[in-house]
Design a protein around this motif. Structure first.
Motif, PDB file in Angstrom:
ATOM      1  N   LYS A 167       0.815  -1.228   0.000  1.00  0.00           N
ATOM      2  CA  LYS A 167       0.000   0.000   0.000  1.00  0.00           C
ATOM      3  C   LYS A 167       0.841   1.267   0.000  1.00  0.00           C
ATOM      4  O   LYS A 167       0.343   2.331  -0.325  1.00  0.00           O
ATOM      5  N   GLY A 168       2.117   1.179   0.406  1.00  0.00           N
ATOM      6  CA  GLY A 168       2.975   2.353   0.461  1.00  0.00           C
ATOM      7  C   GLY A 168       3.799   2.379   1.731  1.00  0.00           C
ATOM      8  O   GLY A 168       4.014   1.348   2.381  1.00  0.00           O
ATOM      9  N   LYS A 175       7.202  -0.412  19.584  1.00  0.00           N
ATOM     10  CA  LYS A 175       6.426  -1.602  19.956  1.00  0.00           C
ATOM     11  C   LYS A 175       5.937  -2.340  18.714  1.00  0.00           C
ATOM     12  O   LYS A 175       5.240  -3.357  18.826  1.00  0.00           O
ATOM     13  N   GLY A 176       6.296  -1.810  17.541  1.00  0.00           N
ATOM     14  CA  GLY A 176       5.920  -2.452  16.288  1.00  0.00           C
ATOM     15  C   GLY A 176       4.556  -2.066  15.780  1.00  0.00           C
ATOM     16  O   GLY A 176       4.063  -2.652  14.815  1.00  0.00           O
ATOM     17  N   LYS A 177       3.927  -1.064  16.418  1.00  0.00           N
ATOM     18  CA  LYS A 177       2.596  -0.648  16.019  1.00  0.00           C
ATOM     19  C   LYS A 177       2.671   0.506  15.020  1.00  0.00           C
ATOM     20  O   LYS A 177       3.480   1.417  15.168  1.00  0.00           O
ATOM     21  N   GLU A 178       1.812   0.451  13.995  1.00  0.00           N
ATOM     22  CA  GLU A 178       1.740   1.548  13.052  1.00  0.00           C
ATOM     23  C   GLU A 178       1.126   2.765  13.744  1.00  0.00           C
ATOM     24  O   GLU A 178       0.080   2.663  14.381  1.00  0.00           O
ATOM     25  N   VAL A 179       1.783   3.911  13.634  1.00  0.00           N
ATOM     26  CA  VAL A 179       1.275   5.113  14.293  1.00  0.00           C
ATOM     27  C   VAL A 179       0.140   5.747  13.499  1.00  0.00           C
ATOM     28  O   VAL A 179      -0.600   6.575  14.031  1.00  0.00           O
ATOM     29  N   THR A 180       0.012   5.368  12.246  1.00  0.00           N
ATOM     30  CA  THR A 180      -1.085   5.855  11.408  1.00  0.00           C
ATOM     31  C   THR A 180      -1.346   4.820  10.325  1.00  0.00           C
ATOM     32  O   THR A 180      -0.439   4.089   9.908  1.00  0.00           O
ATOM     33  N   SER A 181      -2.581   4.768   9.872  1.00  0.00           N
ATOM     34  CA  SER A 181      -2.921   3.860   8.767  1.00  0.00           C
ATOM     35  C   SER A 181      -2.658   4.505   7.415  1.00  0.00           C
ATOM     36  O   SER A 181      -2.762   3.843   6.377  1.00  0.00           O
ATOM     37  N   ASP A 212       4.829  14.470  11.019  1.00  0.00           N
ATOM     38  CA  ASP A 212       5.429  14.472  12.344  1.00  0.00           C
ATOM     39  C   ASP A 212       5.522  13.028  12.838  1.00  0.00           C
ATOM     40  O   ASP A 212       5.254  12.079  12.084  1.00  0.00           O
ATOM     41  N   ALA A 213       5.912  12.837  14.102  1.00  0.00           N
ATOM     42  CA  ALA A 213       6.132  11.486  14.632  1.00  0.00           C
ATOM     43  C   ALA A 213       4.858  10.667  14.720  1.00  0.00           C
ATOM     44  O   ALA A 213       4.919   9.427  14.811  1.00  0.00           O
ATOM     45  N   GLN A 214       3.696  11.304  14.678  1.00  0.00           N
ATOM     46  CA  GLN A 214       2.423  10.584  14.731  1.00  0.00           C
ATOM     47  C   GLN A 214       1.850  10.315  13.343  1.00  0.00           C
ATOM     48  O   GLN A 214       0.725   9.826  13.224  1.00  0.00           O
ATOM     49  N   GLY A 215       2.612  10.648  12.312  1.00  0.00           N
ATOM     50  CA  GLY A 215       2.125  10.433  10.954  1.00  0.00           C
ATOM     51  C   GLY A 215       1.156  11.497  10.494  1.00  0.00           C
ATOM     52  O   GLY A 215       0.451  11.312   9.496  1.00  0.00           O
ATOM     53  N   LYS A 216       1.131  12.622  11.200  1.00  0.00           N
ATOM     54  CA  LYS A 216       0.262  13.726  10.802  1.00  0.00           C
ATOM     55  C   LYS A 216       0.980  14.582   9.762  1.00  0.00           C
ATOM     56  O   LYS A 216       2.151  14.903   9.904  1.00  0.00           O
TER      57      LYS A 216
END
Length: 378
Positions: A167-168, A175-181, A212-216
């Motif tokens: 998807k890109g 922790k291996g979690k995506e910070v944004t979809s 930014d660090a949150q994918g915003k």
């Protein structure tokens, strides 16, 4: 060969006899012995050294006194207390082929080989591993924090890692979690709280912005070109003939109206005053620091920059200071800044066939004087 003196390690062994052995990890065990001094034992008050090949690999040095008594014992590491800094990726030659796992400092298997490739553990205790062309993350116990599902995982930077799939590109946390979809066409690692990304515009061309660090999307993808933030600023291209230095909020600090402006380094930016003209350097405020006179100009680093004076895409590289004075004359086929005030100066092994490789001399980047080290590359 690398020579390592060991006399400091055997202080107090006066008049004793010492034996040394060096072993190399071959993918299965410490099975390759590296020949050392001819004597089986030498006196402890004599010069004692071991030699190790100047080839990348894992080496172990054993040394003992006669009768064979170990000088020291490495501390035992409980299985549940394995630390990432004690583990090393290593290839294991198995019946089914070569697989990668991890060994500890004693050469014992700490994480069983089950990956097609494995990288060093990072400071956050995670390591990138690959299986069937897919990347994941494990911790120092071998537990998969992220299963190998991504086509790419970059090293962590500022608590985030860039990953990509069909998807890109996006960001994950430690922790291996995506910070944004959200997904973008391309994404750089975080630098000073901003990650450069690109995506196609409605016209089909790529435009650049920053997450930014949150994918915003803190700075939208409106720039024709852009670089990473460094020292609180980033260079962006607004349009042909217009560049700008911006802060993390996107405010324009300086504008440059030239056909080309390069990324900043040490407060200077390479530029061309005319289309396809020669290169000089600007100060960040837009004033000219070094007049255009070079056919190529790399960013400054450590107060120096590599330049080229050869016409027609030839090679006549040298090194200049911030006043434009040549520290290394522009006569070399290649100049590489190595850091720690050292540069490698390359000349072709065969002048008529420069693609066959270069011979390198090491020089002081401050004085321009040569050192004795000579390297060859075929």
């Amino acid at each position: 060969m690398l020579r390592i003196k060991m006399n400091e390690l055997i202080k107090g062994w006066d008049n004793g006899l010492v034996q040394t052995e060096v072993w190399r990890w071959d993918g299965i065990g410490w099975n390759e012995c590296i020949p050392q001094q001819d004597e089986d034992f030498i006196r402890a008050d004599e010069e004692l050294f071991v030699t190790i090949p100047a080839v990348a690999g894992l080496y172990r040095v054993d040394y003992s006194r006669k009768p064979l008594e170990p000088l020291f014992v490495l501390p035992e590491v409980e299985e549940g207390d394995l630390r990432a800094e004690l583990l090393h990726p290593a290839p294991f030659k198995l019946k089914e082929g070569t697989l990668w796992g991890y060994i500890n400092n004693e050469g014992k298997t700490a994480i069983e080989p089950r990956y097609d490739y494995a990288e060093d553990f990072q400071t956050n205790g995670l390591a990138i591993v690959q299986r069937k062309d897919r990347s994941g993350l494990i911790d120092s116990t071998g537990r998969e924090k992220v299963k190998p599902v991504y086509s790419f995982i970059a090293p962590f930077s500022e608590g985030r890692a860039v990953v990509s799939d069909a998807k890109g590109y996006t960001l994950i946390d430690d922790k291996g979690k995506e910070v944004t979809s959200a997904r973008v066409d391309y994404l750089n690692s975080l630098q000073e709280g901003r990650a450069l990304f690109s995506k196609q515009s409605t016209t089909g061309t790529s435009r650049y912005g920053y997450w930014d660090a949150q994918g915003k999307e803190v700075l939208p993808a409106v720039y024709e070109d852009a670089g990473d933030f460094m020292g609180g600023t980033a260079l962006v291209k607004i349009k042909d003939g217009e560049y700008a230095l911006i802060d993390p909020q996107g405010a324009v600090l300086h504008t440059y109206h030239y056909p080309f402006v390069g990324y900043p380094g040490d407060g200077l930016l390479a530029f061309q005053a005319e289309e396809n003209g020669k290169y000089g350097y600007l100060r960040t405020d837009g004033t000219i620091a070094i007049q255009p006179q070079f056919t190529a100009a790399l960013p400054f680093s450590g107060g120096r920059a590599v330049i080229n004076t050869a016409p027609d895409y030839g090679n006549a590289y040298g090194l200049i200071d911030k006043q434009g004075k040549q520290i290394i004359p522009a006569t070399y086929y290649e100049v590489l800044q190595l850091g720690e005030d050292r540069v490698a100066l390359g000349t072709p092994l065969i002048a008529s066939q420069p693609y066959r490789g270069s011979r390198y001399a090491i020089a002081d980047a401050v004085t321009g004087k040569f050192s004795a080290a000579i390297l060859c590359s075929a």
